[in-house]
Design a protein around this motif. Structure first.
Motif, mmCIF file in Angstrom:
data_model
loop_
_atom_site.group_PDB
_atom_site.id
_atom_site.type_symbol
_atom_site.label_atom_id
_atom_site.label_comp_id
_atom_site.label_asym_id
_atom_site.label_seq_id
_atom_site.Cartn_x
_atom_site.Cartn_y
_atom_site.Cartn_z
ATOM 1 N N VAL A 413 0.856 -1.188 0.000
ATOM 2 C CA VAL A 413 0.000 0.000 0.000
ATOM 3 C C VAL A 413 0.893 1.239 0.000
ATOM 4 O O VAL A 413 1.866 1.313 0.754
ATOM 5 C CB VAL A 413 -0.922 0.016 1.231
ATOM 6 C CG1 VAL A 413 -1.789 1.279 1.242
ATOM 7 C CG2 VAL A 413 -1.815 -1.221 1.257
ATOM 8 N N ASN A 414 0.573 2.225 -0.832
ATOM 9 C CA ASN A 414 1.390 3.429 -0.878
ATOM 10 C C ASN A 414 0.706 4.591 -0.164
ATOM 11 O O ASN A 414 -0.512 4.569 0.048
ATOM 12 C CB ASN A 414 1.752 3.797 -2.319
ATOM 13 C CG ASN A 414 0.535 4.129 -3.156
ATOM 14 O OD1 ASN A 414 -0.276 4.976 -2.786
ATOM 15 N ND2 ASN A 414 0.386 3.464 -4.300
ATOM 16 N N GLY A 416 -0.227 7.567 -0.979
ATOM 17 C CA GLY A 416 -1.279 8.287 -1.686
ATOM 18 C C GLY A 416 -2.642 7.625 -1.621
ATOM 19 O O GLY A 416 -3.662 8.263 -1.921
ATOM 20 N N GLN A 417 -2.687 6.360 -1.197
ATOM 21 C CA GLN A 417 -3.980 5.668 -1.090
ATOM 22 C C GLN A 417 -4.760 6.081 0.160
ATOM 23 O O GLN A 417 -5.949 5.821 0.248
ATOM 24 C CB GLN A 417 -3.760 4.146 -1.069
ATOM 25 C CG GLN A 417 -3.282 3.563 -2.375
ATOM 26 C CD GLN A 417 -3.042 2.064 -2.264
ATOM 27 O OE1 GLN A 417 -1.914 1.588 -2.335
ATOM 28 N NE2 GLN A 417 -4.104 1.297 -2.071
ATOM 29 N N ASN A 418 -4.086 6.667 1.137
ATOM 30 C CA ASN A 418 -4.729 7.032 2.414
ATOM 31 C C ASN A 418 -5.448 5.830 3.030
ATOM 32 O O ASN A 418 -6.480 5.975 3.681
ATOM 33 C CB ASN A 418 -5.715 8.188 2.209
ATOM 34 C CG ASN A 418 -5.033 9.443 1.733
ATOM 35 O OD1 ASN A 418 -4.066 9.889 2.313
ATOM 36 N ND2 ASN A 418 -5.525 10.005 0.632
ATOM 37 N N ASN A 419 -4.893 4.658 2.811
ATOM 38 C CA ASN A 419 -5.485 3.402 3.296
ATOM 39 C C ASN A 419 -4.653 2.945 4.484
ATOM 40 O O ASN A 419 -3.624 2.300 4.326
ATOM 41 C CB ASN A 419 -5.477 2.358 2.180
ATOM 42 C CG ASN A 419 -6.200 1.075 2.568
ATOM 43 O OD1 ASN A 419 -6.529 0.853 3.732
ATOM 44 N ND2 ASN A 419 -6.441 0.216 1.598
ATOM 45 N N ARG A 431 -2.998 -3.932 -3.991
ATOM 46 C CA ARG A 431 -2.792 -2.746 -3.160
ATOM 47 C C ARG A 431 -4.020 -2.353 -2.349
ATOM 48 O O ARG A 431 -3.911 -1.614 -1.375
ATOM 49 C CB ARG A 431 -2.367 -1.566 -4.042
ATOM 50 C CG ARG A 431 -0.991 -1.768 -4.665
ATOM 51 C CD ARG A 431 -0.548 -0.511 -5.391
ATOM 52 N NE ARG A 431 0.770 -0.672 -5.968
ATOM 53 C CZ ARG A 431 1.913 -0.509 -5.314
ATOM 54 N NH1 ARG A 431 1.881 -0.161 -4.040
ATOM 55 N NH2 ARG A 431 3.065 -0.679 -5.904
ATOM 56 N N SER A 434 -8.378 2.818 -2.236
ATOM 57 C CA SER A 434 -7.802 4.155 -2.141
ATOM 58 C C SER A 434 -8.880 5.127 -1.691
ATOM 59 O O SER A 434 -10.055 4.976 -2.048
ATOM 60 C CB SER A 434 -7.238 4.599 -3.498
ATOM 61 O OG SER A 434 -6.127 3.804 -3.875
ATOM 62 N N LYS A 436 -9.857 9.431 -0.904
ATOM 63 C CA LYS A 436 -9.530 10.732 -1.482
ATOM 64 C C LYS A 436 -8.658 11.599 -0.581
ATOM 65 O O LYS A 436 -7.930 12.455 -1.056
ATOM 66 C CB LYS A 436 -10.799 11.496 -1.867
ATOM 67 C CG LYS A 436 -11.698 11.873 -0.701
ATOM 68 C CD LYS A 436 -12.924 12.603 -1.200
ATOM 69 C CE LYS A 436 -13.854 12.952 -0.043
ATOM 70 N NZ LYS A 436 -13.229 13.857 0.922
ATOM 71 N N GLY A 441 -9.789 8.158 4.740
ATOM 72 C CA GLY A 441 -9.089 6.909 5.027
ATOM 73 C C GLY A 441 -9.329 6.430 6.449
ATOM 74 O O GLY A 441 -9.556 5.237 6.689
#
Length: 509
Positions: A413-414, A416-419, A431, A434, A436, A441
């Motif tokens: 998970v990166n 930018g996904q806010n996960n 991944r 995601s 916004k 998140g």
């Protein structure tokens, strides 16, 4: 008070664009933060928004929705644009209104509060013929929070902490304009004089309780029931989030071992809603008797969750008076605010997902920044949504730390996904979901936990953003231990790692 928030533009309408920014994104971020803060900090406030995500809404839809709801105040959030030399903050009421109108009075107050914190040039209070402030029946205000076309203003807009300051300024103004009452907070004991000579000793008391009730009659019934089993008990009242709860006290001990022993005896007697509360008290003995006594202790619920069927407490206890008194004739008991007064996880297998959030946003953020100074400041979101859904927000924060490696995202998970909980990251290079922004998140994680913890319908104050909510076997994991093999597969030590992190947070200096 009914507040209608209108983040300008959205969806197919990006609004003003410059310096790598879209107006629609900044207005939504600020509006969501306004909603979060005002619902957390003030009583008797309802909030509706024209949009809570990147959706398209016409001007007529926005004004009509506010009118149909019969809102008390309409607040439109916008960002300005012009040539790159223009900068600063300004706000507008409808130009058909007089300077003595309610809208004008509210504008005076809100403008003053926002300009105190937003680091922007003050362009003044103005009037205009904008649709949303003209067609709404209630007092309305449209704020222009800087110029997206100006490099100075745009740099501020990119900073989430600046967005939070702007949101707080709006909330401060609204609260002042409508005389909103703050939610109950801890009171600090005060003294009238300083003793000439003092001797202070500190002790920790472990008190065993059997049940916590909103109804005093239910508490009395429990006392009577315990009496039949030759167990002496008494009722102790406390305030939790402004509401009175009645706890049934069995005994107090100076060691946790003795309290745990008594707790097990109570459990064997057939009570699974017993729990321990730790109380750290400072006893000051002095020859002076002029000092105003201030007896209180900071009480926090321990790991034995309050699982009574008669509405157990699920919010952070506020400061209340200890039932333990000193035998000295000249003593003063003052609260200890050490984070070490937070819960002891006596039985991890019974430590529920639903329950109070003890740690403050600052404590959560400071803990993670000791490992990762660049970590996002998410503590406020975990506290707010934890309180709303009745979930232990600080334990959920520990879960996020575990899932993201202190928000360094060293897995698939990166950032930018806010996960923050690996939702949908089901293995391999998948991944997952995601979201916004940071707030969404956190909201998704808390909703996913809610799905596992209970079969109750999801409260509808916030939109459902968890894409896997409907895939959860509802109520299948009421405890953190039960997430083993569900959230993490096989994950036989999943909850151990989460609760270990949580205990580190509790004892962080």
């Amino acid at each position: 008070m009914k507040l209608y928030l209108d983040p300008g533009h959205g969806g197919e309408d990006p609004g003003a664009q410059d310096n790598g920014l879209n107006e629609k994104d900044i207005t939504l971020a600020i509006a969501l933060k306004i909603r979060t803060i005002i619902l957390k900090d003030y009583e008797n406030v309802q909030v509706k928004m024209s949009r809570t995500s990147d959706t398209t809404k016409s001007l007529a839809e926005r004004s009509s929705a506010a009118n149909d709801w019969d809102a008390d105040f309409f607040l439109a959030i916008h960002i300005n644009s012009a040539d790159n030399s223009a900068q600063g903050y300004e706000d507008f009421i409808y130009d058909g209104l007089s300077d003595s109108s309610k809208a004008a009075k509210y504008q005076d107050i809100i403008h003053s509060e926002v300009i105190k914190v937003n680091q922007l040039k003050d362009r003044g209070q103005k009037k205009a013929n904008f649709h949303v402030i003209r067609e709404t029946k209630m007092p309305s205000l449209l704020t222009e929070n800087g110029f997206i076309s100006n490099k100075h203003d745009a740099e501020l807009m990119k900073d989430s902490s600046w967005q939070l300051k702007v949101a707080q300024g709006h909330v401060n103004g609204i609260a002042k304009a409508f005389n909103l009452k703050r939610n109950a907070t801890k009171e600090t004991s005060k003294t009238t004089t300083t003793p000439k000579t003092t001797q202070t000793t500190t002790k920790t008391v472990y008190t065993v309780y059997v049940g916590s009730y909103k109804s005093k009659e239910n508490a009395k019934d429990r006392v009577a029931e315990l009496k039949k089993k030759s167990i002496k008990s008494s009722i102790v009242s406390t305030k939790i989030s402004g509401a009175t709860w009645y706890r049934v006290k069995v005994a107090s001990y100076t060691t946790n071992a003795n309290a745990e022993k008594r707790l097990k005896e109570i459990e064997k007697a057939g009570y699974d809603d017993a729990f321990i509360i730790t109380e750290k008290t400072s006893t000051t003995t002095t020859n002076s008797v002029t000092q105003k006594p201030a007896a209180s202790t900071t009480k926090t619920t321990t790991a034995k969750p309050m699982t009574s069927t008669s509405n157990p407490a699920t919010a952070k206890p506020t400061t209340s008076t200890s039932s333990n008194t000193s035998t000295s004739t000249n003593t003063n008991t003052t609260p200890s605010n050490s984070p070490k007064d937070t819960p002891i996880i006596a039985n991890p297998s019974q430590f529920t997902i639903l329950g109070p959030t003890f740690l403050s946003p600052e404590q959560m953020d400071q803990f993670v920044k000791k490992v990762n100074p660049n970590a996002p400041e998410l503590g406020l979101f975990y506290q707010t949504y934890g309180k709303y859904y009745g979930i232990r927000g600080d334990v959920a924060f520990a879960q996020a730390i575990h899932e993201t490696d202190y928000f360094r995202f060293t897995g698939v998970v990166n950032p930018g996904q806010n996960n923050y909980a690996g939702i949908g990251a089901t293995g391999g290079e998948t991944r997952g979901a995601s979201f916004k922004d940071e707030e969404e998140g956190v909201l998704a994680q808390l909703q996913h936990l809610y799905a596992y913890a209970t079969t109750k319908p999801l409260p509808n104050q916030y939109p459902l953003v968890d894409p896997r909510f409907q895939l959860v076997d509802r109520g299948s994991a009421p405890t953190w231990t039960a997430l083993n093999g569900k959230w993490a597969v096989p994950g036989t030590t999943y909850e151990q790692m989460i609760l270990s992190l949580y205990e580190k947070m509790i004892h962080a200096g």
